[in-house]
Design a protein around this motif. Structure first.
Motif, PDB file in Angstrom:
ATOM      1  N   VAL A  81       0.880  -1.242   0.017  1.00 64.71           N
ATOM      2  CA  VAL A  81      -0.166   0.140  -0.054  1.00 64.71           C
ATOM      3  C   VAL A  81       0.711   1.325   0.011  1.00 64.71           C
ATOM      4  N   GLU A  82       1.994   1.380   0.869  1.00 63.60           N
ATOM      5  CA  GLU A  82       2.836   2.307   0.683  1.00 63.60           C
ATOM      6  C   GLU A  82       3.622   2.611  -0.597  1.00 63.60           C
ATOM      7  N   HIS A  83       3.932   1.372  -1.183  1.00 66.13           N
ATOM      8  CA  HIS A  83       4.513   1.626  -2.639  1.00 66.13           C
ATOM      9  C   HIS A  83       3.543   2.279  -3.706  1.00 66.13           C
ATOM     10  N   LEU A  84       2.047   1.956  -3.264  1.00 67.77           N
ATOM     11  CA  LEU A  84       1.173   2.413  -4.327  1.00 67.77           C
ATOM     12  C   LEU A  84       0.917   3.987  -3.995  1.00 67.77           C
ATOM     13  N   MET A  85       1.088   4.312  -2.982  1.00 67.11           N
ATOM     14  CA  MET A  85       0.794   5.780  -2.524  1.00 67.11           C
ATOM     15  C   MET A  85       2.064   6.526  -2.865  1.00 67.11           C
ATOM     16  N   ARG A  86       3.237   5.885  -2.743  1.00 65.56           N
ATOM     17  CA  ARG A  86       4.430   6.720  -3.426  1.00 65.56           C
ATOM     18  C   ARG A  86       4.345   6.893  -4.847  1.00 65.56           C
ATOM     19  N   VAL A  87       3.892   5.773  -5.665  1.00 63.31           N
ATOM     20  CA  VAL A  87       3.743   6.233  -6.726  1.00 63.31           C
ATOM     21  C   VAL A  87       2.824   7.028  -7.390  1.00 63.31           C
ATOM     22  N   GLU A  88       1.386   6.960  -6.741  1.00 68.50           N
ATOM     23  CA  GLU A  88       0.592   7.943  -6.990  1.00 68.50           C
ATOM     24  C   GLU A  88       0.898   9.515  -6.660  1.00 68.50           C
ATOM     25  N   ALA A  89       1.768   9.411  -5.691  1.00 62.64           N
ATOM     26  CA  ALA A  89       2.058  10.898  -5.115  1.00 62.64           C
ATOM     27  C   ALA A  89       3.269  11.618  -5.863  1.00 62.64           C
ATOM     28  N   LEU A  90       3.831  10.709  -6.852  1.00 58.94           N
ATOM     29  CA  LEU A  90       4.577  11.432  -7.830  1.00 58.94           C
ATOM     30  C   LEU A  90       3.954  12.806  -8.714  1.00 58.94           C
ATOM     31  N   PRO A  91       4.772  13.598  -8.731  1.00 63.71           N
ATOM     32  CA  PRO A  91       4.485  15.122  -9.397  1.00 63.71           C
ATOM     33  C   PRO A  91       4.038  14.558 -11.119  1.00 63.71           C
ATOM     34  N   ALA A  92       3.392  15.693 -11.453  1.00 64.69           N
ATOM     35  CA  ALA A  92       2.738  15.455 -13.079  1.00 64.69           C
ATOM     36  C   ALA A  92       4.193  15.553 -13.672  1.00 64.69           C
ATOM     37  N   GLN A  93       5.321  16.327 -13.511  1.00 62.41           N
ATOM     38  CA  GLN A  93       6.477  16.188 -14.242  1.00 62.41           C
ATOM     39  C   GLN A  93       7.478  15.455 -13.384  1.00 62.41           C
ATOM     40  N   LEU A  94       7.867  14.330 -14.312  1.00 61.79           N
ATOM     41  CA  LEU A  94       8.948  13.250 -13.748  1.00 61.79           C
ATOM     42  C   LEU A  94      10.153  13.555 -14.270  1.00 61.79           C
ATOM     43  N   SER A  95      11.057  13.240 -12.979  1.00 61.47           N
ATOM     44  CA  SER A  95      12.402  13.471 -13.531  1.00 61.47           C
ATOM     45  C   SER A  95      12.747  12.025 -14.251  1.00 61.47           C
ATOM     46  N   LYS A  96      14.161  12.259 -14.972  1.00 60.33           N
ATOM     47  CA  LYS A  96      14.525  10.938 -15.672  1.00 60.33           C
ATOM     48  C   LYS A  96      14.767   9.884 -14.798  1.00 60.33           C
ATOM     49  N   GLU A  97      15.576   9.890 -13.599  1.00 62.10           N
ATOM     50  CA  GLU A  97      15.632   8.964 -12.609  1.00 62.10           C
ATOM     51  C   GLU A  97      14.220   8.158 -12.261  1.00 62.10           C
ATOM     52  N   GLN A  98      13.146   9.233 -12.114  1.00 63.74           N
ATOM     53  CA  GLN A  98      11.871   8.643 -11.859  1.00 63.74           C
ATOM     54  C   GLN A  98      11.354   7.688 -12.804  1.00 63.74           C
TER      55      GLN A  98
END
Length: 317
Positions: A81-98
């Protein structure tokens, strides 16, 4: 046996034990080498040759240990669940690493299907140029679970709705003829959704519509079929407006059984909801009722089947 012989024998046994311990320690520390994929016979008579397609992505194999970008994204926790929340909380503009981390997670078969689906949503939102290639490759990988292969089909359908591509449509038609029944079910339903977009935009050609209707009817009429295949045929035909999917309610009504008939459809898992690619709770009023009207049902008969009969049945104590 003399004392000297006993000493020599003891030394020999000790040397043998030490040698075995050293060999065992070496074998324990050396990782197993995976068997070459070419040695595994996989039947893909109906699957495309991914290795020979033009412009294929030369993708690297997913390593056993996640790269630092993935560790940074998911953290040290193993909570899904924590993994899902972390992915969903990513900003709209993603960095290359993300982006690299998301691509790794998408293609890692050890990850939970729900997490991989959320990852695919994020990559699709940014129109990742490699997403369709990855989804197609995983769809035809028989080492993937049927559940994830179904997610791949739903994601490909969503990609097609956003950017119609003949290659995606061809993949969905091939999947509708796959040997794996769950893959076939999801592909037929996805094609039916493409044929009846809610906004009436991006309608397929008449030739494509004819092929989709044919597949839906084939699933409906398949003999000795699994229940889910028949259900997919019924729901797909209903969405396409094919009256062959309507049960013989008309004949039962003419025999005087109308007050004893109720109709329903299955919403037992979240994948049946519209947001997860299913037909949703509006399936009967949106698609089935118009079919009934085209078969000659009056407004009073439709009202009795959809309102009066269920009301009376649900009031039985």
């Amino acid at each position: 046996m003399t004392r000297k012989a006993v000493a020599l024998l003891s030394v020999a046994i000790l040397v043998l034990v030490v040698a075995l311990i050293v060999i065992g320690a070496y074998l324990w520390t050396v990782p197993d080498q995976p068997a070459p994929r070419d040695n595994k016979e996989v039947s893909r008579s109906k699957e495309p040759n991914l290795e020979s397609r033009a412009g294929a992505v030369d993708s690297e194999a997913v390593t056993a240990e996640p790269p630092k970008e993935v560790v940074s994204l998911l953290g040290q926790t193993t909570d899904r669940v924590e993994h899902l929340m972390r992915v969903e909380a990513l900003p709209a503009q993603l960095s290359k690493e993300q982006v690299d981390a998301l691509r790794w997670l998408l293609r890692d078969p050890s990850q939970n299907e729900a997490l991989r689906n959320v990852v695919a949503n994020r990559l699709r939102a940014r129109r990742d140029p490699h997403l369709v290639e990855y989804l197609t490759e995983m769809l035809w990988d028989e080492n993937e679970t049927p559940k994830w292969r179904n997610y791949c089909i739903q994601q490909l359908r969503a990609c097609y709705e956003e950017n119609p591509s003949p290659a995606i449509l061809d993949t969905l038609f091939k999947a509708a003829e796959a040997d794996e029944k769950m893959v076939r079910i999801c592909a037929v339903w996805s094609l039916a959704r493409l044929a009846t977009p809610m906004d009436k935009g991006q309608m397929p050609s008449e030739e494509t519509l004819a092929k989709i209707r044919s597949l839906a009817l084939e699933a409906l009429r398949e003999k000795d079929a699994h229940f889910f295949i028949t259900e997919a045929g019924v729901q797909s035909c209903a969405r396409l407006g094919l009256t062959e999917a309507l049960p013989e309610i008309r004949a039962l009504a003419e025999r005087g059984h109308l007050p004893r008939i109720v109709i329903s459809h299955d919403i037992c898992v979240r994948s049946r909801r519209v947001c997860w690619g299913g037909w949703g709770f509006v399936h009967i009023p949106t698609y089935v009722v118009p079919m009934m009207q085209s078969r000659g049902f009056t407004a009073e008969e439709v009202n009795q089947l959809t309102i009066e009969n269920p009301r009376r049945l649900l009031c039985i104590a």
